[in-house]
Write a protein that holds these residues in place. Structure first.
Motif, PDB file in Angstrom:
ATOM      1  N   ARG A   1       0.660  -1.634  -0.307  1.00 41.18           N
ATOM      2  CA  ARG A   1      -0.264   0.061  -0.640  1.00 41.18           C
ATOM      3  C   ARG A   1       0.886   1.505   0.082  1.00 41.18           C
ATOM      4  O   ARG A   1       1.516   1.578   1.206  1.00 41.18           O
ATOM      5  CB  ARG A   1      -1.142   0.188   0.899  1.00 41.18           C
ATOM      6  CG  ARG A   1      -1.182  -0.955   1.825  1.00 41.18           C
ATOM      7  CD  ARG A   1      -2.668  -1.491   2.539  1.00 41.18           C
ATOM      8  NE  ARG A   1      -3.715  -3.116   2.062  1.00 41.18           N
ATOM      9  CZ  ARG A   1      -4.045  -3.260   1.249  1.00 41.18           C
ATOM     10  NH1 ARG A   1      -4.186  -2.554  -0.372  1.00 41.18           N
ATOM     11  NH2 ARG A   1      -4.080  -4.143   2.097  1.00 41.18           N
ATOM     12  N   LEU A   2       0.677   1.920  -1.081  1.00 41.03           N
ATOM     13  CA  LEU A   2       1.424   3.514  -1.134  1.00 41.03           C
ATOM     14  C   LEU A   2       0.624   4.688  -0.763  1.00 41.03           C
ATOM     15  O   LEU A   2      -0.613   4.927  -1.795  1.00 41.03           O
ATOM     16  CB  LEU A   2       1.646   3.225  -3.073  1.00 41.03           C
ATOM     17  CG  LEU A   2       2.565   4.662  -2.630  1.00 41.03           C
ATOM     18  CD1 LEU A   2       4.340   4.237  -2.066  1.00 41.03           C
ATOM     19  CD2 LEU A   2       3.297   4.181  -4.543  1.00 41.03           C
ATOM     20  N   VAL A   3       0.864   5.299  -0.155  1.00 38.78           N
ATOM     21  CA  VAL A   3       0.829   6.818   0.335  1.00 38.78           C
ATOM     22  C   VAL A   3       1.442   7.765  -0.139  1.00 38.78           C
ATOM     23  O   VAL A   3       2.461   7.344   0.868  1.00 38.78           O
ATOM     24  CB  VAL A   3       0.171   6.454   1.737  1.00 38.78           C
ATOM     25  CG1 VAL A   3      -0.395   8.100   2.725  1.00 38.78           C
ATOM     26  CG2 VAL A   3       0.037   5.539   2.501  1.00 38.78           C
ATOM     27  N   VAL A   4       0.950   8.376  -0.943  1.00 36.41           N
ATOM     28  CA  VAL A   4       1.268   9.661  -1.970  1.00 36.41           C
ATOM     29  C   VAL A   4       0.959  10.636  -1.779  1.00 36.41           C
ATOM     30  O   VAL A   4      -0.396  11.177  -2.344  1.00 36.41           O
ATOM     31  CB  VAL A   4       1.885   9.768  -3.636  1.00 36.41           C
ATOM     32  CG1 VAL A   4       2.998  10.398  -3.846  1.00 36.41           C
ATOM     33  CG2 VAL A   4       2.642   7.876  -3.405  1.00 36.41           C
ATOM     34  N   PRO A   5       0.972  11.565  -0.412  1.00 35.89           N
ATOM     35  CA  PRO A   5       0.455  13.079  -0.212  1.00 35.89           C
ATOM     36  C   PRO A   5      -0.204  13.717  -1.480  1.00 35.89           C
ATOM     37  O   PRO A   5       1.452  14.585  -2.543  1.00 35.89           O
ATOM     38  CB  PRO A   5       0.605  13.079   0.900  1.00 35.89           C
ATOM     39  CG  PRO A   5       1.853  12.976   1.024  1.00 35.89           C
ATOM     40  CD  PRO A   5       2.314  11.616   0.234  1.00 35.89           C
ATOM     41  N   GLU A   6      -0.680  13.931  -1.589  1.00 34.49           N
ATOM     42  CA  GLU A   6      -1.529  15.023  -2.637  1.00 34.49           C
ATOM     43  C   GLU A   6      -1.104  17.095  -2.626  1.00 34.49           C
ATOM     44  O   GLU A   6      -1.344  17.625  -3.230  1.00 34.49           O
ATOM     45  CB  GLU A   6      -2.514  14.301  -3.532  1.00 34.49           C
ATOM     46  CG  GLU A   6      -2.725  13.867  -4.508  1.00 34.49           C
ATOM     47  CD  GLU A   6      -4.074  12.946  -5.134  1.00 34.49           C
ATOM     48  OE1 GLU A   6      -4.741  13.425  -4.932  1.00 34.49           O
ATOM     49  OE2 GLU A   6      -3.391  12.007  -6.300  1.00 34.49           O
ATOM     50  N   GLY A   7      -2.139  16.274  -1.506  1.00 34.28           N
ATOM     51  CA  GLY A   7      -2.201  17.494  -0.649  1.00 34.28           C
ATOM     52  C   GLY A   7      -1.216  18.189   0.011  1.00 34.28           C
ATOM     53  O   GLY A   7      -0.287  17.271   0.324  1.00 34.28           O
ATOM     54  N   LEU A   8      -1.929  18.483   0.872  1.00 37.86           N
ATOM     55  CA  LEU A   8      -0.561  19.475   2.084  1.00 37.86           C
ATOM     56  C   LEU A   8       0.011  19.209   3.514  1.00 37.86           C
ATOM     57  O   LEU A   8       1.099  19.110   4.239  1.00 37.86           O
ATOM     58  CB  LEU A   8      -1.219  21.306   2.509  1.00 37.86           C
ATOM     59  CG  LEU A   8      -1.069  22.470   1.677  1.00 37.86           C
ATOM     60  CD1 LEU A   8      -1.485  22.838   2.214  1.00 37.86           C
ATOM     61  CD2 LEU A   8       0.150  22.785   1.032  1.00 37.86           C
ATOM     62  N   SER A   9      -1.170  17.638   3.265  1.00 35.31           N
ATOM     63  CA  SER A   9      -1.317  16.946   4.656  1.00 35.31           C
ATOM     64  C   SER A   9      -1.576  15.509   4.446  1.00 35.31           C
ATOM     65  O   SER A   9      -2.775  15.694   3.800  1.00 35.31           O
ATOM     66  CB  SER A   9      -1.352  17.496   5.648  1.00 35.31           C
ATOM     67  OG  SER A   9      -2.802  17.899   5.925  1.00 35.31           O
ATOM     68  N   ILE A  10      -1.305  14.567   4.826  1.00 31.19           N
ATOM     69  CA  ILE A  10      -1.657  13.047   5.816  1.00 31.19           C
ATOM     70  C   ILE A  10      -2.656  13.120   6.600  1.00 31.19           C
ATOM     71  O   ILE A  10      -2.168  13.004   8.152  1.00 31.19           O
ATOM     72  CB  ILE A  10      -0.979  12.656   5.881  1.00 31.19           C
ATOM     73  CG1 ILE A  10      -0.454  12.609   4.298  1.00 31.19           C
ATOM     74  CG2 ILE A  10      -1.504  10.481   5.656  1.00 31.19           C
ATOM     75  CD1 ILE A  10       1.160  11.604   4.006  1.00 31.19           C
ATOM     76  N   GLY A  11      -4.009  13.488   6.855  1.00 32.29           N
ATOM     77  CA  GLY A  11      -4.999  13.243   7.371  1.00 32.29           C
ATOM     78  C   GLY A  11      -4.827  11.824   8.255  1.00 32.29           C
ATOM     79  O   GLY A  11      -4.944  10.914   8.175  1.00 32.29           O
ATOM     80  N   VAL A  12      -5.970  12.232   9.313  1.00 30.00           N
ATOM     81  CA  VAL A  12      -6.313  11.070  10.031  1.00 30.00           C
ATOM     82  C   VAL A  12      -6.869   9.758   9.569  1.00 30.00           C
ATOM     83  O   VAL A  12      -6.340   8.479  10.218  1.00 30.00           O
ATOM     84  CB  VAL A  12      -6.547  11.527  11.833  1.00 30.00           C
ATOM     85  CG1 VAL A  12      -8.183  12.443  11.466  1.00 30.00           C
ATOM     86  CG2 VAL A  12      -6.064  10.121  12.953  1.00 30.00           C
ATOM     87  N   GLY A  13      -8.037  10.309   8.510  1.00 31.71           N
ATOM     88  CA  GLY A  13      -8.993   9.587   8.292  1.00 31.71           C
ATOM     89  C   GLY A  13      -8.182   8.879   7.885  1.00 31.71           C
ATOM     90  O   GLY A  13      -8.923   7.074   7.542  1.00 31.71           O
ATOM     91  N   GLU A  14      -7.120   8.850   7.067  1.00 32.96           N
ATOM     92  CA  GLU A  14      -6.829   8.745   5.719  1.00 32.96           C
ATOM     93  C   GLU A  14      -5.892   7.635   6.550  1.00 32.96           C
ATOM     94  O   GLU A  14      -5.667   5.948   6.170  1.00 32.96           O
ATOM     95  CB  GLU A  14      -6.137   9.262   4.152  1.00 32.96           C
ATOM     96  CG  GLU A  14      -5.090   8.247   3.357  1.00 32.96           C
ATOM     97  CD  GLU A  14      -4.195   9.781   2.917  1.00 32.96           C
ATOM     98  OE1 GLU A  14      -3.667   9.341   1.519  1.00 32.96           O
ATOM     99  OE2 GLU A  14      -4.177  10.823   2.904  1.00 32.96           O
ATOM    100  N   MET A  15      -5.099   7.843   7.174  1.00 34.61           N
ATOM    101  CA  MET A  15      -4.074   6.798   8.049  1.00 34.61           C
ATOM    102  C   MET A  15      -4.893   5.012   8.615  1.00 34.61           C
ATOM    103  O   MET A  15      -4.745   4.558   8.615  1.00 34.61           O
ATOM    104  CB  MET A  15      -2.886   8.009   9.324  1.00 34.61           C
ATOM    105  CG  MET A  15      -1.926   6.568  10.097  1.00 34.61           C
ATOM    106  SD  MET A  15      -0.914   5.907   8.743  1.00 34.61           S
ATOM    107  CE  MET A  15      -0.995   7.586   7.323  1.00 34.61           C
TER     108      MET A  15
END
Length: 426
Positions: free
Chosen positions: A120-134
């Motif tokens: 599973r690859l997490v590449v942030p598109e915005g300014l931050s990675i939020g708690v819901g996504e995590m």
């Protein structure tokens, strides 16, 4: 076919560490298969196992087959050093049928292509990675690997985790599932980038800025770039592999760089400084808009189709009217991505500008080092004679302060205008 670590430029020590860990991980799986017990990933950040009754990871003092492997890793290094490349290559090595990252087996192929079911690859598109996504990611990562090897979570730009998202990730790292491995990428282990608690539970793999010769060799070998162009691009990109590739292959990227490097001679007064700031901001905005426009249009069309746009059946019109909230959420995400793209484009320009003033400084000091921008060396030499070392250093610091201000969420236009005034005044 080259193995999965072939594109990790100039990082021999890191590659050796990751190869040993991948082989140890394969040994863990073989041992678990022989004993028919769940594979346990050692939790020690120093590469030693913590399971067991005697400190070896196995009862009775037998050698631990997983020595050198742990469940959480942080890849650190300057931009362009290959943090995400290293993490993806290591993920492929963990899924490799031979445990070495051969580059030929299905596990290596699918991981490097981004299609492996257990990576599973997490590449942030915005300014931050939020708690819901995590939270959603951690929940999915707790499942049993479908391929029988490892669940691997790769988080690029882990320094963009919000505090709440970092806490959600910390809970997973503190009590990891037996077959889950977390790979985080961040500029450093400073608390501003990675929390101390997460850092204390991870093994760190430091990467260095690759030498220009190594970057040029990759451009020649992999991308078919002419040797003279590859050497110029590698030097101009200051060891950043991705930027060097863009400069070597994209005429528009070269044109944007030339416009940035023309800034010092345009600063003839206050009005010229504000004009230069506007030009730099507008160029970054145009580049960002071009980079996200296609993705934005595709995402919106796909969502509207899924919500019934274009349908003629009963209730289709009502369904699309009721989807306003989802479309608004999509627009919010796309706006955040565009802001991130603009800041990234602006930062690339500032790095080029910093390289110019660095050249002027080294020339003023008569330092025996090669210039970053060979094509503007004459202008840098003229600047060195006009400003002397102290003036060149003040201008270099102004560019670096601008980068730091934007990273701290100062409005880019304000930060750039202040920088241009500082460059003009000296």
């Amino acid at each position: 076919m080259p193995d999965v670590f072939a594109d990790l430029v100039g990082q021999d020590d890191a590659v050796a560490t990751l190869r040993r860990a991948a082989e140890a991980a394969a040994a863990v799986l073989r041992h678990a298969a022989a004993d028919r017990t769940p594979a346990l990933v050692p939790a020690g950040v120093d590469g030693t196992a913590t399971a067991g009754t005697d400190g070896t990871g196995r009862a009775g003092g037998a050698p631990d087959p997983g020595a050198g492997m742990t469940h959480a890793w942080i890849f650190t290094g300057p931009p362009g050093s290959g943090r995400s490349v290293a993490a993806r290559a290591f993920a492929a090595a963990l899924q490799c049928a031979h445990g070495t990252g051969c580059g030929e087996c299905p596990g290596c192929h699918t991981t490097m292509a981004g299609t492996h079911a257990d990576v599973r690859l997490v590449v942030p598109e915005g300014l931050s990675i939020g708690v819901g996504e995590m939270r959603a990611l951690v929940l999915r990562a707790a499942s049993t690997p479908s391929g029988g090897r490892w669940q691997v979570v790769v988080i690029e730009d882990a320094d963009r985790l919000t505090e709440a998202a970092g806490n959600a990730l910390l809970k997973a790292i503190e009590e990891p599932p037996p077959r889950t491995v977390f790979l985080l990428c961040a500029p450093s282990t400073h608390p501003d980038d990675v929390s101390v608690t997460i850092r204390s539970r991870c093994r760190v793999v430091p990467l260095r800025q690759p030498p220009a010769t190594a970057v040029a060799e990759v451009l020649i070998r992999r991308d078919g770039v002419a040797p003279d162009v590859a050497q110029w691009a590698a030097a101009a990109a200051q060891g950043h592999v991705g930027r060097a590739r863009r400069l070597a292959r994209d005429p528009e990227a070269r044109a944007r760089r030339e416009a940035v490097l023309a800034v010092p001679r345009r600063l003839t007064g206050v009005g010229a400084a504000f004009d230069a700031a506007s030009a730099l901001i507008e160029a970054a905005e145009a580049e960002a808009e071009a980079s996200v426009a296609e993705a934005d249009a595709t995402e919106r069309a796909a969502l509207e189709t899924a919500l019934g746009a274009g349908g003629t059946g009963r209730g289709a019109a009502g369904a699309i009217r009721g989807a306003a909230g989802q479309l608004k959420d999509l627009e919010k995400r796309q706006k955040s991505r565009a802001t991130r793209a603009q800041r990234d484009a602006l930062d690339r320009a500032l790095v080029d500008l910093a390289g110019f003033y660095r050249d002027a400084l080294t020339m003023a000091l008569r330092a025996p080092v090669a210039p970053v921008h060979t094509d503007t060396a004459a202008m840098a030499e003229a600047g060195a004679q006009k400003w002397d070392a102290e003036g060149a250093l003040r201008r270099l610091e102004a560019v670096l302060e601008c980068r730091a201000a934007i990273e701290a969420n100062v409005k880019p236009r304000i930060a750039v205008e202040a920088m241009m005034l500082a460059l003009w005044r000296g």
